[in-house]
Design a protein around this motif. Structure first.
Motif, PDB file in Angstrom:
ATOM      1  N   UNK A   1      -4.910  -4.326  11.405  1.00 16.15           N
ATOM      2  CA  UNK A   1      -4.592  -4.153  12.825  1.00 16.15           C
ATOM      3  C   UNK A   1      -3.467  -3.133  13.009  1.00 16.15           C
ATOM      4  N   UNK A   2      -2.432  -3.218  12.183  1.00 13.94           N
ATOM      5  CA  UNK A   2      -1.307  -2.300  12.297  1.00 13.94           C
ATOM      6  C   UNK A   2      -1.700  -0.859  11.973  1.00 13.94           C
ATOM      7  N   UNK A   3      -2.621  -0.698  11.027  1.00 11.90           N
ATOM      8  CA  UNK A   3      -3.025   0.645  10.602  1.00 11.90           C
ATOM      9  C   UNK A   3      -4.280   1.128  11.313  1.00 11.90           C
ATOM     10  N   UNK A   4      -4.785   0.313  12.241  1.00 14.31           N
ATOM     11  CA  UNK A   4      -5.974   0.663  13.024  1.00 14.31           C
ATOM     12  C   UNK A   4      -7.173   0.929  12.106  1.00 14.31           C
ATOM     13  N   UNK A   5      -7.441  -0.021  11.219  1.00 19.34           N
ATOM     14  CA  UNK A   5      -8.544   0.097  10.273  1.00 19.34           C
ATOM     15  C   UNK A   5      -9.653  -0.873  10.635  1.00 19.34           C
ATOM     16  N   UNK A   6     -10.884  -0.525  10.225  1.00 17.82           N
ATOM     17  CA  UNK A   6     -12.045  -1.341  10.571  1.00 17.82           C
ATOM     18  C   UNK A   6     -12.586  -2.172   9.416  1.00 17.82           C
ATOM     19  N   UNK A   7     -12.178  -1.862   8.190  1.00 17.41           N
ATOM     20  CA  UNK A   7     -12.765  -2.572   7.058  1.00 17.41           C
ATOM     21  C   UNK A   7     -11.802  -2.632   5.888  1.00 17.41           C
ATOM     22  N   UNK A   8     -12.082  -3.542   4.986  1.00 15.71           N
ATOM     23  CA  UNK A   8     -11.315  -3.668   3.746  1.00 15.71           C
ATOM     24  C   UNK A   8     -11.387  -2.366   2.947  1.00 15.71           C
ATOM     25  N   UNK A   9     -12.568  -1.755   2.945  1.00 22.96           N
ATOM     26  CA  UNK A   9     -12.744  -0.504   2.205  1.00 22.96           C
ATOM     27  C   UNK A   9     -11.808   0.576   2.733  1.00 22.96           C
ATOM     28  N   UNK A  10     -11.658   0.657   4.061  1.00 25.65           N
ATOM     29  CA  UNK A  10     -10.731   1.635   4.634  1.00 25.65           C
ATOM     30  C   UNK A  10      -9.296   1.348   4.202  1.00 25.65           C
ATOM     31  N   UNK A  11      -8.948   0.076   4.083  1.00 26.30           N
ATOM     32  CA  UNK A  11      -7.604  -0.276   3.644  1.00 26.30           C
ATOM     33  C   UNK A  11      -7.358   0.232   2.230  1.00 26.30           C
ATOM     34  N   UNK A  12      -8.369   0.123   1.377  1.00 23.22           N
ATOM     35  CA  UNK A  12      -8.244   0.626   0.009  1.00 23.22           C
ATOM     36  C   UNK A  12      -8.046   2.143   0.021  1.00 23.22           C
ATOM     37  N   UNK A  13      -8.821   2.828   0.859  1.00 19.99           N
ATOM     38  CA  UNK A  13      -8.694   4.277   0.962  1.00 19.99           C
ATOM     39  C   UNK A  13      -7.269   4.656   1.363  1.00 19.99           C
ATOM     40  N   UNK A  14      -6.721   3.981   2.350  1.00 25.69           N
ATOM     41  CA  UNK A  14      -5.365   4.277   2.815  1.00 25.69           C
ATOM     42  C   UNK A  14      -4.355   4.067   1.688  1.00 25.69           C
ATOM     43  N   UNK A  15      -4.541   3.015   0.902  1.00 25.06           N
ATOM     44  CA  UNK A  15      -3.618   2.748  -0.195  1.00 25.06           C
ATOM     45  C   UNK A  15      -3.589   3.898  -1.187  1.00 25.06           C
ATOM     46  N   UNK A  16      -4.733   4.491  -1.443  1.00 27.60           N
ATOM     47  CA  UNK A  16      -4.793   5.627  -2.356  1.00 27.60           C
ATOM     48  C   UNK A  16      -4.232   6.895  -1.705  1.00 27.60           C
ATOM     49  N   UNK A  17      -4.615   7.134  -0.480  1.00 26.24           N
ATOM     50  CA  UNK A  17      -4.223   8.386   0.168  1.00 26.24           C
ATOM     51  C   UNK A  17      -2.731   8.459   0.474  1.00 26.24           C
ATOM     52  N   UNK A  18      -2.085   7.319   0.659  1.00 24.36           N
ATOM     53  CA  UNK A  18      -0.646   7.317   0.921  1.00 24.36           C
ATOM     54  C   UNK A  18       0.175   7.334  -0.354  1.00 24.36           C
ATOM     55  N   UNK A  19      -0.493   7.186  -1.503  1.00 23.46           N
ATOM     56  CA  UNK A  19       0.234   7.174  -2.763  1.00 23.46           C
ATOM     57  C   UNK A  19       0.736   5.803  -3.156  1.00 23.46           C
ATOM     58  N   UNK A  20       0.286   4.759  -2.452  1.00 28.20           N
ATOM     59  CA  UNK A  20       0.714   3.402  -2.807  1.00 28.20           C
ATOM     60  C   UNK A  20       0.183   3.020  -4.184  1.00 28.20           C
ATOM     61  N   UNK A  21      -1.005   3.501  -4.516  1.00 27.41           N
ATOM     62  CA  UNK A  21      -1.578   3.309  -5.838  1.00 27.41           C
ATOM     63  C   UNK A  21      -2.070   4.660  -6.371  1.00 27.41           C
ATOM     64  N   UNK A  22      -2.319   4.715  -7.656  1.00 30.35           N
ATOM     65  CA  UNK A  22      -2.687   5.961  -8.307  1.00 30.35           C
ATOM     66  C   UNK A  22      -4.165   5.975  -8.680  1.00 30.35           C
ATOM     67  N   UNK A  23      -4.927   6.963  -8.233  1.00 28.37           N
ATOM     68  CA  UNK A  23      -6.319   7.073  -8.687  1.00 28.37           C
ATOM     69  C   UNK A  23      -6.380   7.130 -10.207  1.00 28.37           C
ATOM     70  N   UNK A  24      -7.282   6.329 -10.750  1.00 26.03           N
ATOM     71  CA  UNK A  24      -7.424   6.305 -12.197  1.00 26.03           C
ATOM     72  C   UNK A  24      -6.814   5.069 -12.829  1.00 26.03           C
ATOM     73  N   UNK A  25      -5.883   4.434 -12.089  1.00 25.72           N
ATOM     74  CA  UNK A  25      -5.266   3.231 -12.630  1.00 25.72           C
ATOM     75  C   UNK A  25      -5.436   2.052 -11.691  1.00 25.72           C
ATOM     76  N   UNK A  26      -5.503   2.336 -10.372  1.00 31.28           N
ATOM     77  CA  UNK A  26      -5.597   1.257  -9.407  1.00 31.28           C
ATOM     78  C   UNK A  26      -4.290   0.507  -9.249  1.00 31.28           C
ATOM     79  N   UNK A  27      -3.188   1.102  -9.752  1.00 31.00           N
ATOM     80  CA  UNK A  27      -1.913   0.402  -9.684  1.00 31.00           C
ATOM     81  C   UNK A  27      -0.871   1.253  -8.985  1.00 31.00           C
TER      82      UNK A  27
END
Length: 226
Positions: free
Chosen positions: A199-225
């Protein structure tokens, strides 16, 4: 009764999907579309619960149609399940960004299709979190490393510390049950944190939340951490 709209430009595939769905108990097919523009119009007219949307269609693609449908649909918006030929189709990442709830291979078994429709209709994640992570890792194009500081990325500043923690774990491939065990909270609390985050990030799905986590640098592609 789950109301389903089927959008695919290939008549034989569309007919097969429609026939299978119509034979399933608890499912009502409310329309068939041969392209993205027709899907947008039918979605507005029929207000389905779930849309099976082919990614690649002539004219308006399934991704553009998904974006338009979700931007204009009244609540509750339909859950959109993308249909693709390859599990690492280059368009899948775009579909997740557009707000699709997940994807399904066209050669999936009838049982898998019906289970997917039921899962998406119920608001659950269609595919295992590990699949979401693999897709995002394959197509997320960004620079820099993970955010290792105590502070969340600026784009996530609206989130609480616990919401950021839950988002990081979701992007790392953990299920709600796994996260509950890791954080010593209930699954219901995990869902609450995720819903507030979306709701805070104006997202429609869990998948979009995952995308945001990667795109903001919260996690690293290739490790998922993070």
């Amino acid at each position: 009764m789950t109301r389903v709209l089927v959008a695919d430009d290939q008549l034989l595939i569309r007919a097969g999907l429609v026939g299978l769905l119509r034979a399933a108990p608890g499912v009502e097919v409310v329309g068939e579309a041969g392209d993205g523009a027709e899907a947008v119009a039918l979605a507005a007219d029929t207000r389905p619960d779930v849309i099976l949307m082919d990614i690649r269609m002539p004219g308006m693609s399934g991704i553009v149609a998904t974006r338009e449908i979700l931007a204009t649909a009244p609540e509750p918006a339909p859950r959109i399940l993308m249909l693709t030929t390859f599990d690492l189709d280059e368009y899948v990442y775009g579909a997740l960004r557009a707000g699709a709830s997940g994807f399904l291979l066209k050669d999936s078994s009838p049982e898998r299709l019906l289970a997917a429709v039921a899962a998406v209709s119920g608001g659950d994640a269609l595919f295992a979190p590990s699949v979401t992570r693999r897709l995002v890792e394959a197509f997320a194009q960004r620079g820099g490393g993970a955010n290792d500081s105590a502070q969340p990325p600026a784009d996530l500043a609206a989130l609480t510390t616990r919401e950021v923690e839950v988002l990081r774990l979701i992007a790392g491939g953990l299920s709600n049950a796994d996260i509950a065990d890791r954080l010593y909270i209930s699954e219901a609390t995990v869902k609450t944190h995720l819903n507030r985050t979306m709701a805070k990030l104006d997202l429609d799905s869990r998948a979009q939340a995952v995308v945001v986590a990667y795109e903001t640098g919260l996690v690293t592609p290739g490790t998922g951490r993070g």
